[in-house]
Design an enzyme around this catalytic site. Structure first.
Site, PDB file in Angstrom:
ATOM      1  N   VAL A 189       0.825  -1.212   0.000  1.00 53.64           N
ATOM      2  CA  VAL A 189       0.000   0.000   0.000  1.00 53.64           C
ATOM      3  C   VAL A 189       0.859   1.263   0.000  1.00 53.64           C
ATOM      4  O   VAL A 189       0.647   2.180  -0.793  1.00 53.64           O
ATOM      5  CB  VAL A 189      -0.947  -0.022   1.237  1.00 53.64           C
ATOM      6  CG1 VAL A 189      -1.558   1.350   1.495  1.00 53.64           C
ATOM      7  CG2 VAL A 189      -2.040  -1.053   1.017  1.00 53.64           C
ATOM      8  N   LYS A 219      14.425  -3.329   3.467  1.00 52.38           N
ATOM      9  CA  LYS A 219      13.483  -2.847   2.447  1.00 52.38           C
ATOM     10  C   LYS A 219      13.908  -1.467   1.960  1.00 52.38           C
ATOM     11  O   LYS A 219      13.904  -1.189   0.749  1.00 52.38           O
ATOM     12  CB  LYS A 219      12.069  -2.800   3.038  1.00 52.38           C
ATOM     13  CG  LYS A 219      11.030  -2.347   2.062  1.00 52.38           C
ATOM     14  CD  LYS A 219       9.623  -2.608   2.561  1.00 52.38           C
ATOM     15  CE  LYS A 219       9.134  -3.970   2.201  1.00 52.38           C
ATOM     16  NZ  LYS A 219       7.748  -4.259   2.473  1.00 52.38           N
ATOM     17  N   CYS A 241      -6.246  -9.010   3.425  1.00 55.64           N
ATOM     18  CA  CYS A 241      -7.509  -8.285   3.590  1.00 55.64           C
ATOM     19  C   CYS A 241      -8.689  -9.189   3.933  1.00 55.64           C
ATOM     20  O   CYS A 241      -9.253  -9.085   5.008  1.00 55.64           O
ATOM     21  CB  CYS A 241      -7.814  -7.490   2.317  1.00 55.64           C
ATOM     22  SG  CYS A 241      -6.624  -6.156   2.053  1.00 55.64           S
ATOM     23  N   ARG A 279       0.775 -14.432   2.074  1.00 54.82           N
ATOM     24  CA  ARG A 279       0.160 -14.221   3.394  1.00 54.82           C
ATOM     25  C   ARG A 279      -1.239 -14.843   3.422  1.00 54.82           C
ATOM     26  O   ARG A 279      -2.061 -14.568   2.573  1.00 54.82           O
ATOM     27  CB  ARG A 279       0.065 -12.722   3.713  1.00 54.82           C
ATOM     28  CG  ARG A 279       1.414 -12.125   4.059  1.00 54.82           C
ATOM     29  CD  ARG A 279       1.308 -10.660   4.374  1.00 54.82           C
ATOM     30  NE  ARG A 279       0.914  -9.870   3.216  1.00 54.82           N
ATOM     31  CZ  ARG A 279       0.825  -8.544   3.217  1.00 54.82           C
ATOM     32  NH1 ARG A 279       1.091  -7.877   4.320  1.00 54.82           N
ATOM     33  NH2 ARG A 279       0.478  -7.896   2.136  1.00 54.82           N
TER      34      ARG A 279
HETATM   35  N1  LIG Z   1      -2.111  -5.482   0.514  1.00 61.49           N
HETATM   36  C1  LIG Z   1      -3.319  -5.116   0.121  1.00 61.49           C
HETATM   37  O1  LIG Z   1      -3.835  -5.603  -0.900  1.00 61.49           O
HETATM   38  C2  LIG Z   1      -4.108  -4.076   0.884  1.00 61.49           C
HETATM   39  C3  LIG Z   1      -5.198  -3.462   0.260  1.00 61.49           C
HETATM   40  C4  LIG Z   1      -5.923  -2.499   0.946  1.00 61.49           C
HETATM   41  C5  LIG Z   1      -5.570  -2.189   2.264  1.00 61.49           C
HETATM   42  N2  LIG Z   1      -4.521  -2.824   2.858  1.00 61.49           N
HETATM   43  C6  LIG Z   1      -4.191  -2.437   4.230  1.00 61.49           C
HETATM   44  O2  LIG Z   1      -3.069  -1.557   4.177  1.00 61.49           O
HETATM   45  C7  LIG Z   1      -2.245  -1.742   5.337  1.00 61.49           C
HETATM   46  C8  LIG Z   1      -0.822  -2.067   4.905  1.00 61.49           C
HETATM   47  O3  LIG Z   1      -0.840  -3.306   4.211  1.00 61.49           O
HETATM   48  P1  LIG Z   1       0.319  -3.754   3.220  1.00 61.49           P
HETATM   49  O4  LIG Z   1      -0.233  -4.867   2.405  1.00 61.49           O
HETATM   50  O5  LIG Z   1       0.905  -2.566   2.550  1.00 61.49           O
HETATM   51  O6  LIG Z   1       1.382  -4.331   4.246  1.00 61.49           O
HETATM   52  P2  LIG Z   1       2.904  -4.705   3.901  1.00 61.49           P
HETATM   53  O7  LIG Z   1       3.290  -5.739   4.909  1.00 61.49           O
HETATM   54  O8  LIG Z   1       3.058  -4.980   2.460  1.00 61.49           O
HETATM   55  O9  LIG Z   1       3.708  -3.366   4.194  1.00 61.49           O
HETATM   56  C9  LIG Z   1       3.725  -2.753   5.438  1.00 61.49           C
HETATM   57  C10 LIG Z   1       5.089  -2.140   5.651  1.00 61.49           C
HETATM   58  O10 LIG Z   1       5.034  -1.429   6.887  1.00 61.49           O
HETATM   59  C11 LIG Z   1       6.280  -1.584   7.529  1.00 61.49           C
HETATM   60  N3  LIG Z   1       6.109  -1.261   8.930  1.00 61.49           N
HETATM   61  C12 LIG Z   1       5.609  -2.023   9.927  1.00 61.49           C
HETATM   62  N4  LIG Z   1       5.552  -1.311  11.060  1.00 61.49           N
HETATM   63  C13 LIG Z   1       6.037  -0.082  10.785  1.00 61.49           C
HETATM   64  C14 LIG Z   1       6.232   1.092  11.542  1.00 61.49           C
HETATM   65  N5  LIG Z   1       5.914   1.146  12.823  1.00 61.49           N
HETATM   66  N6  LIG Z   1       6.768   2.161  10.932  1.00 61.49           N
HETATM   67  C15 LIG Z   1       7.111   2.105   9.618  1.00 61.49           C
HETATM   68  N7  LIG Z   1       6.946   1.030   8.840  1.00 61.49           N
HETATM   69  C16 LIG Z   1       6.403  -0.057   9.424  1.00 61.49           C
HETATM   70  C17 LIG Z   1       6.683  -3.005   7.241  1.00 61.49           C
HETATM   71  O11 LIG Z   1       8.083  -3.172   7.371  1.00 61.49           O
HETATM   72  C18 LIG Z   1       6.218  -3.153   5.777  1.00 61.49           C
HETATM   73  O12 LIG Z   1       7.246  -2.812   4.870  1.00 61.49           O
HETATM   74  C19 LIG Z   1      -2.929  -2.825   6.148  1.00 61.49           C
HETATM   75  O13 LIG Z   1      -3.775  -2.225   7.096  1.00 61.49           O
HETATM   76  C20 LIG Z   1      -3.747  -3.569   5.118  1.00 61.49           C
HETATM   77  O14 LIG Z   1      -4.865  -4.212   5.702  1.00 61.49           O
HETATM   78  C21 LIG Z   1      -3.769  -3.734   2.197  1.00 61.49           C
END
Ligand SMILES: NC(=O)c1ccc[n+]([C@@H]2O[C@H](COP(=O)([O-])OP(=O)(O)OC[C@H]3O[C@@H](n4cnc5c(N)ncnc54)[C@H](O)[C@@H]3O)[C@@H](O)[C@H]2O)c1
Length: 405
Positions: A11, A35, A257, A325
């Site tokens: 995201v 990363k 999700c 995941r």
């Molecule tokens: N992946 C999807 O398809 C999708 C779609 C819509 C919404 N979301 C939501 O978006 C959010 C993020 O999901 P994602 O898929 O991008 O996750 P992801 O695991 O791909 O990325 C999250 C990133 O955040 C980093 N991170 C963790 N804690 C942190 C902190 N305290 N400070 C800075 N960086 C930190 C991690 O290292 C990771 O790189 C979630 O709430 C998810 O439910 C995801």
């Protein structure tokens, strides 16, 4: 205007790139130093953002990456995009979100805008994000908004640019500022009256999918007992031009999700004394699928999987994405192994999982299972060698074998 995007995953990275292309000076922040190092070198597994784009934006000074929050003190907008998984008890685990708020509190300044994009339970912005940042920074004059991300990684039609964005701030000013920000790169905005509406809308969208997938998986079990194809019946039902939306059976749901967000809505429901019966039943129905399917496969292979060789095509949670995941394919592998089968898997986008390498698709198996049909998978060896194959994929495309579900 400088923007920090906290979390550079599926995201956060696309948002960082969209904002940079819209003219903001963007800083991508992540606690994962590897990363950040990779991003500096243009390395990413995001299907939305190319390596060339990351390198180009860096060379133009439009984006940079850092894992030191103190280097983000000159940003005036902070976007939070961190994981919001479930804990061992299937309850919301907001440790990453809390940590993100604690880090932002170290550098936030008066009049900054903080926007949470992470999926969360109803009331998180008001009851968790703002109190943490306020208590640690002591600053009252900060704007807070939510703009839950709806991205579907790998979707070639709908992206950050054209998927409507639902937005709400804790104040009218916060809503206005968040709307102004997203309007710079998002073609459609829907602002709602308060953050709880936006948070709930996001949960409703994915719960709607979970419940309908649960229903269709139940329908598939009924169809199999009556000896007709659930797919054929669904495609027939979908000819109705109104009042029906097709969902297709599968071995379960995966990703960050659909297996997760409904439990955030159930948590919200339970916090106000409502039992989330539909949601809990859908969660159970879909998470039971790998075991049910393994049992159906055992019956199909003469009631005994001992020593039988089964190969799975695709273990990622959806086609053309290297994300495993919550992938139900992993549960199916375990269930088949528990029943005595020898299971190998082929996945061109997942090189390694659980210390096992992807194996070449091969004909020396008792059964091939199509689970996640990435475009790159060439099924000709199974076709040419007349391998017995079951198509368990959730899409309606025909790979040359009848649908098993
Ligand atoms: N992946 C999807 O398809 C999708 C779609 C819509 C919404 N979301 C939501 O978006 C959010 C993020 O999901 P994602 O898929 O991008 O996750 P992801 O695991 O791909 O990325 C999250 C990133 O955040 C980093 N991170 C963790 N804690 C942190 C902190 N305290 N400070 C800075 N960086 C930190 C991690 O290292 C990771 O790189 C979630 O709430 C998810 O439910 C995801």
């Amino acid at each position: 205007m400088k923007v920090t995007v906290v979390g550079q995953g599926y995201v956060g990275l696309p948002i960082a790139v969209c904002a940079a292309e819209a003219g903001y000076v963007v800083k991508g922040f992540d606690i994962d130093e590897k990363k950040i190092k990779n991003l500096k070198n243009g390395i990413t597994d995001s299907p939305e953002v190319s390596s060339d784009k990351i390198l180009q934006l860096q060379s133009e000074g439009k984006i940079n990456f850092s894992s030191n929050i103190l280097e983000h003190a000159d940003s005036s907008i902070f976007i939070i995009a961190v994981p919001t998984p479930l804990d061992g008890n299937h309850k919301p685990d907001l440790k990453y979100l809390k940590k993100a708020c604690e880090l932002i509190a170290k550098v936030v300044k008066p009049n900054d805008l903080i926007i949470n994009e992470s999926t969360c339970y109803i009331g998180t912005l008001r009851d968790l994000v703002k109190p943490i940042i306020y208590n640690l920074s002591g600053l009252g004059d900060i704007d807070y908004a939510v703009a839950p991300e709806r991205i579907d990684p790998g979707n070639e039609t709908w992206s950050v640019y054209n998927t409507p964005r639902v937005i709400a701030g804790l104040t009218d000013q916060a809503t206005r500022r968040a709307v102004d920000f997203y309007s710079d790169f998002c073609s459609a905005i829907k602002s709602v009256s308060k953050p709880e509406v936006a948070e709930a809308a996001k949960l409703l969208e994915n719960t709607f999918r979970q419940v309908n997938i649960g229903l269709i998986n139940e329908f598939s079990a009924i169809a199999s007992k009556f000896n007709f194809s659930a797919h054929e019946a669904i495609i027939a039902a979908a000819t109705k031009p109104f009042g029906f939306m097709p969902f297709y059976p599968s071995i379960g749901v995966g990703g960050h999700c659909i297996p997760v967000d409904p439990s955030y809505l159930a948590f919200s429901a339970e916090s106000v004394g409502i039992e989330a019966k539909f949601i809990n039943l859908a969660n159970l129905t879909n998470s039971s699928m790998p075991k049910i399917i393994a049992e159906r496969i055992r019956i199909l292979l003469d009631g005994n999987l001992s020593g039988k060789k089964i190969q799975i095509a695709g273990i990622a949670y959806k086609p053309n994405i290297s994300d495993i995941r919550e992938s139900p394919a992993l549960d199916l592998i375990n269930e088949l192994k528990l029943l005595g089968a020898s299971v190998s898997w082929h996945d061109p986008v997942i090189a390694k999982y659980d210390n096992e390498q992807s194996s070449e698709l091969n004909a020396n198996v008792n059964l091939g299972l199509i689970i996640t049909p990435h475009d790159q998978i060439d099924f000709s060896i199974w076709k040419d060698s007349r391998v017995k194959v079951l198509d368990l994929s959730a899409n309606s495309k025909n790979y040359g074998w009848p649908k098993f579900l």
